[in-house]
Design a protein around this motif. Structure first.
Motif, short mmCIF file in Angstrom:
data_model
loop_
_atom_site.label_atom_id
_atom_site.label_comp_id
_atom_site.label_asym_id
_atom_site.label_seq_id
_atom_site.Cartn_x
_atom_site.Cartn_y
_atom_site.Cartn_z
N GLY A 102 139.09 22.26 23.06
CA GLY A 102 139.14 21.48 24.30
C GLY A 102 140.06 20.28 24.25
N PHE A 103 140.72 20.04 23.14
CA PHE A 103 141.57 18.86 22.99
C PHE A 103 143.04 19.26 22.92
CE2 PHE A 103 137.44 17.45 21.59
CZ PHE A 103 137.35 16.16 22.11
N PRO A 104 143.90 18.32 23.35
CA PRO A 104 143.64 16.97 23.87
C PRO A 104 143.06 17.01 25.27
CG PRO A 104 145.95 17.48 24.06
CD PRO A 104 145.34 18.63 23.32
N VAL A 105 142.38 15.90 25.66
CA VAL A 105 141.83 15.80 27.01
C VAL A 105 142.33 14.52 27.67
CG1 VAL A 105 139.75 17.12 26.51
CG2 VAL A 105 139.73 14.65 26.18
N ALA A 106 142.46 14.58 28.97
CA ALA A 106 142.84 13.41 29.77
C ALA A 106 141.75 13.20 30.81
CB ALA A 106 144.19 13.62 30.42
N ILE A 107 141.08 12.05 30.77
CA ILE A 107 139.95 11.78 31.65
C ILE A 107 140.24 10.54 32.49
CG2 ILE A 107 137.46 11.33 31.73
CD1 ILE A 107 137.32 12.46 28.85
N VAL A 108 140.00 10.65 33.78
CA VAL A 108 140.15 9.50 34.67
C VAL A 108 138.84 8.71 34.65
CG1 VAL A 108 140.60 8.72 37.02
CG2 VAL A 108 141.78 10.74 36.13
N ASP A 109 138.91 7.45 34.21
CA ASP A 109 137.68 6.68 34.05
C ASP A 109 137.30 5.92 35.32
OD1 ASP A 109 139.31 4.46 34.20
OD2 ASP A 109 138.90 3.74 32.17
N ALA A 110 136.29 5.03 35.20
CA ALA A 110 135.76 4.31 36.36
C ALA A 110 136.76 3.35 36.97
CB ALA A 110 134.49 3.56 35.96
N LEU A 111 137.76 2.93 36.19
CA LEU A 111 138.79 2.02 36.70
C LEU A 111 140.00 2.79 37.22
CD1 LEU A 111 138.70 -0.82 34.00
CD2 LEU A 111 137.39 -0.60 36.12
N ASN A 112 139.81 4.11 37.35
CA ASN A 112 140.87 5.00 37.84
C ASN A 112 142.07 5.04 36.90
OD1 ASN A 112 141.54 6.90 39.83
ND2 ASN A 112 142.91 5.45 40.86
N GLN A 113 141.79 4.80 35.62
CA GLN A 113 142.84 4.88 34.60
C GLN A 113 142.66 6.17 33.80
OE1 GLN A 113 142.25 1.25 32.41
NE2 GLN A 113 143.44 0.01 33.85
N THR A 114 143.76 6.80 33.45
CA THR A 114 143.69 8.04 32.67
C THR A 114 143.57 7.71 31.19
OG1 THR A 114 145.01 9.23 34.30
CG2 THR A 114 144.85 10.19 32.10
N VAL A 237 131.53 11.78 29.02
CA VAL A 237 131.27 11.58 27.59
C VAL A 237 131.31 12.92 26.85
CG1 VAL A 237 129.58 10.81 25.87
CG2 VAL A 237 129.95 9.47 27.95
N GLY A 238 130.78 13.96 27.48
CA GLY A 238 130.82 15.29 26.87
C GLY A 238 132.25 15.75 26.64
N GLU A 239 133.12 15.53 27.62
CA GLU A 239 134.52 15.92 27.49
C GLU A 239 135.21 15.11 26.39
OE1 GLU A 239 135.87 17.38 31.94
OE2 GLU A 239 135.95 15.24 31.46
N ALA A 240 134.96 13.80 26.37
CA ALA A 240 135.66 12.92 25.43
C ALA A 240 135.24 13.14 23.99
CB ALA A 240 135.43 11.47 25.82
N THR A 241 134.00 13.60 23.78
CA THR A 241 133.49 13.76 22.41
C THR A 241 133.47 15.21 21.93
OG1 THR A 241 131.20 13.90 23.20
CG2 THR A 241 132.04 11.70 22.59
N GLY A 242 133.82 16.15 22.82
CA GLY A 242 133.84 17.55 22.42
C GLY A 242 132.51 18.26 22.58
N HIS A 243 131.68 17.78 23.51
CA HIS A 243 130.36 18.38 23.71
C HIS A 243 130.13 18.71 25.19
CE1 HIS A 243 129.18 17.38 19.59
NE2 HIS A 243 129.73 16.20 19.79
N VAL A 244 131.08 19.41 25.77
CA VAL A 244 131.02 19.70 27.21
C VAL A 244 129.82 20.57 27.56
CG1 VAL A 244 132.23 20.75 29.15
CG2 VAL A 244 133.52 19.49 27.43
N LYS A 245 129.56 21.61 26.76
CA LYS A 245 128.45 22.52 27.06
C LYS A 245 127.12 21.78 27.07
CE LYS A 245 130.53 26.78 25.22
NZ LYS A 245 130.40 27.85 24.20
N ASP A 246 126.92 20.90 26.10
CA ASP A 246 125.68 20.13 26.04
C ASP A 246 125.56 19.20 27.24
OD1 ASP A 246 124.57 20.76 23.20
OD2 ASP A 246 126.67 20.31 22.87
#
Length: 423
Positions: A102-114, A237-246
């Motif tokens: 699943g990596f690398p990942v790009a996540i848009v956070d609460a401040l709308n920053q990638t 958090v699941g995406e960022a840490t590699g635990h999407v299924k959980d």
């Protein structure tokens, strides 16, 4: 010889013969008995010899069997250890491979920053209890290297057991309190490859801006005002840490709890409630807050819904909104109903008795980790909605009488193991 003499001689001979026969018989009997004794002694000797032989043979056999058994046991143990080691190694490689896919990942956070996470993070730091709880829930306990002080104190079970065990064995260090004096130096010393916090909480935004200068990815989660925000945080958090299924599994479970609650409360009248977080100055949960959403899900209406955020209110304002139920946070034992009554009486006098919740005896003090589920917008949030529903609508849960102090030891929550959090 006369006939009489002949008869006498014959009798004498017969008597002598009889005596001789008797002597012979006695002798034979004695000899036979002697022979029997000899035979018995020989049989006894033979039996003893056989017994000794058997004992020696059995001892030798047992000794050899024991040695062989011990050898085989050691061999099997070595084999099992080797197999277990290989299986664990393979599982670890598979797990690592699954995570790395699943990596690398790009996540848009609460401040709308990638936020860019190039690979599976192995040194994660969390800045507040909600972030720590989510990280533990999705399965990232083994990746944590640092948490804030409050995470070591205020997490509900089973997460409090896990984080304190990690802290005690040195796997996790404290970075200070995000609300007062977090240490950027302590965070940098841990060499994190990912930092997670809640946007707008304490010094989190400041810490994020500083750490970004060092090229450390910082993921800021939504400052949740609803369960939808909580679900979003869990997935992030699941995406960022590699635990999407959980993470997805947790969201599905939480959603099912809420759906079940809505069905249970269908058709019941809403109850007007005030959640008091602190007394004198008196902070309450206003509209648009996490607690406001829990009140709605729990079958109530927020008495302070027209005030946004967590406003400070006066005793007069509490009397004016006139809640039918008051839920008071104990804050670790700082407050209780008597403390609240004292503040009200000193502010508005006997008029406080006209507040519906006080007049009807529906003031409830929340203690223990139940405070966490009503305060932290995290994994256990649906249980907070369940708890409020029990307080507002006890009849829907077949509760005939509510205790005035609501804690894990006085009131159960459906789906919760009182000794260790969620069942």
């Amino acid at each position: 010889m006369s006939l009489g003499g002949a008869k006498g001689s014959a009798s004498t001979v017969l008597l002598a013969a009889t005596l001789i026969i008797m002597v012979v018989l006695v002798g034979l009997t004695a000899y036979s008995m002697y022979q029997v004794q000899v035979i018995n002694r020989k049989l006894s000797d033979i039996s003893s010899s056989v017994s000794n032989i058997n004992s020696t043979v059995m001892s030798e056999v047992s000794s050899r069997l024991a040695n062989e058994s011990e050898y085989l046991g050691e061999l099997l143990s070595q084999l099992n250890t080797s197999v277990s080691s290989q299986v664990a190694k393979i599982r670890g490689e598979v797990s690592g491979l699954e995570a790395s896919i699943g990596f690398p990942v790009a996540i848009v956070d609460a401040l709308n920053q990638t936020v860019y996470v190039p690979s599976m993070p192995h040194r994660v730091v969390t800045l507040d209890p909600a972030s720590t709880e989510i990280a533990l829930a999705v399965g990232a306990a083994g990746q944590l290297v640092g948490v804030d002080n409050d995470s070591l104190v205020y997490l509900p079970p089973p997460f409090n057991y896990t984080i304190n065990k990690l802290y005690q064995n040195g796997s996790v260090a404290s970075i200070g309190s995000t609300w007062s004096s977090p240490s950027v130096e302590a965070i940098l010393a841990l060499r994190p490859d990912l930092v997670i916090g809640t946007a707008g909480w304490g010094y989190n935004n400041y810490i994020a801006s500083v750490l970004s200068q060092y090229g450390i990815p910082v993921l800021l989660l939504p400052s949740s005002s609803s369960l939808s925000d909580v679900y979003k945080s869990i997935i992030m958090v699941g995406e960022a840490t590699g635990h999407v299924k959980d993470a997805v599994s947790i969201v599905e479970n939480d959603s099912a709890i809420v759906d079940s609650l809505e069905s249970r409360l269908h058709g019941l009248p809403e109850v007007r409630v005030a959640i008091i977080l602190w007394v004198n100055p008196t902070y309450v949960a206003g509209g648009g807050t996490f607690q406001d959403n829990l009140i709605t899900l729990g079958g109530g209406v927020n008495a302070f819904a027209n005030s946004s955020g967590w406003p400070v209110v006066t005793a007069e304002e509490l009397l004016e909104v006139n809640p039918q139920v008051i839920i008071l946070m104990s804050n670790g034992g700082l407050f209780n109903e008597s403390y609240l009554i004292q503040w009200l009486n000193s502010s508005i006098g006997p008029a406080y008795k006209n507040i519906s919740a006080i007049a009807s005896g529906r003031v409830y003090l929340v203690e223990g980790w139940y405070e966490s589920v009503l305060s932290e917008p995290s994994v256990l949030a649906p249980y907070g909605a369940l708890l409020i529903a029990e307080i507002l609508h006890p009849q829907a849960f077949n509760i005939s009488s509510l205790p005035s102090v609501i804690s894990p030891s006085t009131l159960g929550v459906p789906g919760v193991n009182l000794e260790g959090g969620p069942a």
